[in-house]
Design a protein around this motif. Structure first.
Motif, PDB file in Angstrom:
ATOM      1  N   LYS A 178      44.342  45.370  34.562  1.00 56.16           N
ATOM      2  CA  LYS A 178      45.371  45.670  35.555  1.00 56.16           C
ATOM      3  C   LYS A 178      44.827  45.668  36.973  1.00 56.16           C
ATOM      4  O   LYS A 178      45.574  45.527  37.917  1.00 56.16           O
ATOM      5  N   GLY A 179      43.521  45.860  37.120  1.00 59.10           N
ATOM      6  CA  GLY A 179      42.933  45.931  38.442  1.00 59.10           C
ATOM      7  C   GLY A 179      42.096  47.185  38.596  1.00 59.10           C
ATOM      8  O   GLY A 179      41.964  47.984  37.682  1.00 59.10           O
ATOM      9  N   THR A 180      41.555  47.349  39.789  1.00 58.28           N
ATOM     10  CA  THR A 180      40.634  48.446  40.074  1.00 58.28           C
ATOM     11  C   THR A 180      40.882  48.944  41.492  1.00 58.28           C
ATOM     12  O   THR A 180      41.213  48.163  42.369  1.00 58.28           O
ATOM     13  N   VAL A 181      40.690  50.245  41.692  1.00 56.76           N
ATOM     14  CA  VAL A 181      40.718  50.815  43.038  1.00 56.76           C
ATOM     15  C   VAL A 181      39.302  51.306  43.327  1.00 56.76           C
ATOM     16  O   VAL A 181      38.709  52.021  42.525  1.00 56.76           O
ATOM     17  N   ARG A 182      38.767  50.868  44.465  1.00 56.72           N
ATOM     18  CA  ARG A 182      37.421  51.260  44.885  1.00 56.72           C
ATOM     19  C   ARG A 182      37.490  51.962  46.235  1.00 56.72           C
ATOM     20  O   ARG A 182      38.420  51.744  47.004  1.00 56.72           O
ATOM     21  N   LEU A 183      36.491  52.747  46.499  1.00 48.90           N
ATOM     22  CA  LEU A 183      36.314  53.356  47.802  1.00 48.90           C
ATOM     23  C   LEU A 183      35.022  52.796  48.373  1.00 48.90           C
ATOM     24  O   LEU A 183      33.947  52.972  47.792  1.00 48.90           O
ATOM     25  N   PHE A 184      35.124  52.057  49.482  1.00 49.15           N
ATOM     26  CA  PHE A 184      33.946  51.552  50.182  1.00 49.15           C
ATOM     27  C   PHE A 184      33.662  52.477  51.353  1.00 49.15           C
ATOM     28  O   PHE A 184      34.573  52.847  52.098  1.00 49.15           O
ATOM     29  N   GLU A 185      32.372  52.821  51.519  1.00 44.10           N
ATOM     30  CA  GLU A 185      31.937  53.628  52.656  1.00 44.10           C
ATOM     31  C   GLU A 185      30.651  53.022  53.203  1.00 44.10           C
ATOM     32  O   GLU A 185      29.759  52.660  52.437  1.00 44.10           O
ATOM     33  N   CYS A 186      30.580  52.923  54.526  1.00 40.65           N
ATOM     34  CA  CYS A 186      29.403  52.327  55.159  1.00 40.65           C
ATOM     35  C   CYS A 186      28.713  53.379  56.028  1.00 40.65           C
ATOM     36  O   CYS A 186      29.336  53.961  56.909  1.00 40.65           O
ATOM     37  N   SER A 187      27.420  53.583  55.776  1.00 40.21           N
ATOM     38  CA  SER A 187      26.669  54.626  56.490  1.00 40.21           C
ATOM     39  C   SER A 187      25.991  54.108  57.755  1.00 40.21           C
ATOM     40  O   SER A 187      25.379  54.882  58.474  1.00 40.21           O
ATOM     41  N   ARG A 188      26.090  52.812  58.026  1.00 42.34           N
ATOM     42  CA  ARG A 188      25.427  52.254  59.204  1.00 42.34           C
ATOM     43  C   ARG A 188      26.256  51.103  59.744  1.00 42.34           C
ATOM     44  O   ARG A 188      27.103  50.565  59.038  1.00 42.34           O
ATOM     45  N   HIS A 191      36.672  35.719  45.999  1.00 44.95           N
ATOM     46  CA  HIS A 191      36.665  36.760  44.965  1.00 44.95           C
ATOM     47  C   HIS A 191      37.356  36.216  43.725  1.00 44.95           C
ATOM     48  O   HIS A 191      38.063  35.214  43.784  1.00 44.95           O
ATOM     49  N   ARG A 192      37.179  36.899  42.618  1.00 44.58           N
ATOM     50  CA  ARG A 192      37.811  36.477  41.361  1.00 44.58           C
ATOM     51  C   ARG A 192      39.244  36.998  41.250  1.00 44.58           C
ATOM     52  O   ARG A 192      39.924  36.736  40.274  1.00 44.58           O
ATOM     53  N   PHE A 193      39.698  37.726  42.239  1.00 41.43           N
ATOM     54  CA  PHE A 193      40.966  38.440  42.192  1.00 41.43           C
ATOM     55  C   PHE A 193      41.579  38.475  43.583  1.00 41.43           C
ATOM     56  O   PHE A 193      40.878  38.313  44.583  1.00 41.43           O
ATOM     57  N   ASP A 194      42.876  38.708  43.655  1.00 40.57           N
ATOM     58  CA  ASP A 194      43.530  39.010  44.931  1.00 40.57           C
ATOM     59  C   ASP A 194      43.230  40.468  45.247  1.00 40.57           C
ATOM     60  O   ASP A 194      42.997  41.280  44.338  1.00 40.57           O
ATOM     61  N   PHE A 195      43.241  40.826  46.530  1.00 41.34           N
ATOM     62  CA  PHE A 195      43.036  42.236  46.865  1.00 41.34           C
ATOM     63  C   PHE A 195      43.781  42.613  48.139  1.00 41.34           C
ATOM     64  O   PHE A 195      44.130  41.761  48.952  1.00 41.34           O
ATOM     65  N   GLN A 196      43.998  43.922  48.265  1.00 37.91           N
ATOM     66  CA  GLN A 196      44.550  44.527  49.467  1.00 37.91           C
ATOM     67  C   GLN A 196      43.651  45.700  49.833  1.00 37.91           C
ATOM     68  O   GLN A 196      43.155  46.400  48.939  1.00 37.91           O
ATOM     69  N   CYS A 197      43.437  45.920  51.130  1.00 39.51           N
ATOM     70  CA  CYS A 197      42.575  47.011  51.593  1.00 39.51           C
ATOM     71  C   CYS A 197      43.291  47.827  52.653  1.00 39.51           C
ATOM     72  O   CYS A 197      44.018  47.280  53.483  1.00 39.51           O
ATOM     73  N   VAL A 220      37.064  52.528  53.401  1.00 40.71           N
ATOM     74  CA  VAL A 220      38.098  51.559  53.062  1.00 40.71           C
ATOM     75  C   VAL A 220      38.502  51.734  51.604  1.00 40.71           C
ATOM     76  O   VAL A 220      37.640  51.768  50.719  1.00 40.71           O
ATOM     77  N   LEU A 221      39.812  51.853  51.359  1.00 41.52           N
ATOM     78  CA  LEU A 221      40.325  51.807  49.988  1.00 41.52           C
ATOM     79  C   LEU A 221      40.565  50.352  49.633  1.00 41.52           C
ATOM     80  O   LEU A 221      41.264  49.635  50.358  1.00 41.52           O
ATOM     81  N   PHE A 222      39.998  49.917  48.534  1.00 45.50           N
ATOM     82  CA  PHE A 222      40.011  48.512  48.122  1.00 45.50           C
ATOM     83  C   PHE A 222      40.800  48.413  46.821  1.00 45.50           C
ATOM     84  O   PHE A 222      40.376  48.932  45.789  1.00 45.50           O
ATOM     85  N   PHE A 223      41.962  47.772  46.884  1.00 43.48           N
ATOM     86  CA  PHE A 223      42.837  47.605  45.726  1.00 43.48           C
ATOM     87  C   PHE A 223      42.615  46.202  45.164  1.00 43.48           C
ATOM     88  O   PHE A 223      43.112  45.218  45.706  1.00 43.48           O
ATOM     89  N   GLU A 224      41.863  46.133  44.093  1.00 41.88           N
ATOM     90  CA  GLU A 224      41.456  44.870  43.475  1.00 41.88           C
ATOM     91  C   GLU A 224      42.425  44.536  42.350  1.00 41.88           C
ATOM     92  O   GLU A 224      42.600  45.324  41.424  1.00 41.88           O
ATOM     93  N   GLY A 225      43.059  43.388  42.431  1.00 41.81           N
ATOM     94  CA  GLY A 225      43.975  42.964  41.385  1.00 41.81           C
ATOM     95  C   GLY A 225      43.234  42.512  40.139  1.00 41.81           C
ATOM     96  O   GLY A 225      42.005  42.448  40.118  1.00 41.81           O
ATOM     97  N   PRO A 226      43.976  42.178  39.087  1.00 39.69           N
ATOM     98  CA  PRO A 226      43.323  41.677  37.871  1.00 39.69           C
ATOM     99  C   PRO A 226      42.623  40.345  38.131  1.00 39.69           C
ATOM    100  O   PRO A 226      43.012  39.589  39.026  1.00 39.69           O
ATOM    101  N   ASN A 227      41.583  40.072  37.358  1.00 39.25           N
ATOM    102  CA  ASN A 227      40.851  38.813  37.513  1.00 39.25           C
ATOM    103  C   ASN A 227      41.780  37.626  37.293  1.00 39.25           C
ATOM    104  O   ASN A 227      42.566  37.603  36.350  1.00 39.25           O
ATOM    105  N   ILE A 228      41.650  36.658  38.190  1.00 38.72           N
ATOM    106  CA  ILE A 228      42.391  35.401  38.098  1.00 38.72           C
ATOM    107  C   ILE A 228      41.463  34.300  37.600  1.00 38.72           C
ATOM    108  O   ILE A 228      41.875  33.359  36.947  1.00 38.72           O
TER     109      ILE A 228
END
Length: 185
Positions: free
Chosen positions: A37-47, A58-64, A145-153
């Motif tokens: 169904k997809g994945t939700v990730r949290l990206f954080e950058c310290s620098r 990417h192997r999937f569509d995504f929204q951030c 950044v919240l990363f909403f990764e769709g299912p693999n295409i």
């Protein structure tokens, strides 16, 4: 508007953190995952991220959704006949079922001219891409950044590497320090 409390609440749901997610100081944590169904990730950058990332699809569509900081996204498109563009070698990688594990799809390299379009996104902005689009990206210090990764295409990723003097200049690398699950800071 996202507040520090919103981000703190989202962090309580984060698990399976990977540090140095392809670049120094970027972490990726899972928030949710639905089988096929997809994945939700949290990206954080310290620098402040200045190191280049090889343009890739990417192997999937995504929204951030940018919760904090900023993201500089660069879209790469084949140059139109009237555009100058630079030559790049496009090749395919097969995803090996875990971050940083890839193999070559074949030895075919397609050389074409590409142009880049810069996009800037700040807290509160959404951005997204289709699986067949190619980009490179930079994160500001403290970007969240919240990363909403769709299912693999597909199971392949396209990368672009400079083509200079009739040869591909290899810029895509997976280093030992990438995708670390231990706290190294």
């Amino acid at each position: 508007m996202t507040t520090p409390d919103h981000i703190a609440h989202i962090r309580t749901m984060a698990h399976n953190e990977l540090r140095n997610y392809a670049i120094p100081g970027l972490s990726s944590s899972l928030i949710g995952h639905g089988h096929n169904k997809g994945t939700v990730r949290l990206f954080e950058c310290s620098r402040n991220h200045h190191e280049p990332i090889t343009p890739h699809s990417h192997r999937f569509d995504f929204q951030c959704l940018v919760l904090k900081g900023s993201v500089h996204n660069i879209l790469w498109m084949p140059a139109l006949e009237h555009e100058e563009g630079d030559y790049f070698a496009a090749s395919e990688l097969i995803y090996g079922a875990e971050p940083g594990k890839y193999s070559s799809a074949d030895n075919t390299i397609n050389v074409s001219r590409y142009t880049a379009t810069d996009q800037m996104f700040h807290a509160g902005d959404w951005y997204g891409m289709r699986a067949d689009e190619i980009h490179s990206i930079f994160f500001s210090r403290d970007a969240v950044v919240l990363f909403f990764e769709g299912p693999n295409i597909t199971d392949t990723t396209t990368i672009l590497e400079p083509w200079v003097n009739g040869q591909r200049i290899p810029t895509f690398k997976v280093e030992d320090w990438m995708f670390d699950s231990n706290d190294i800071f």
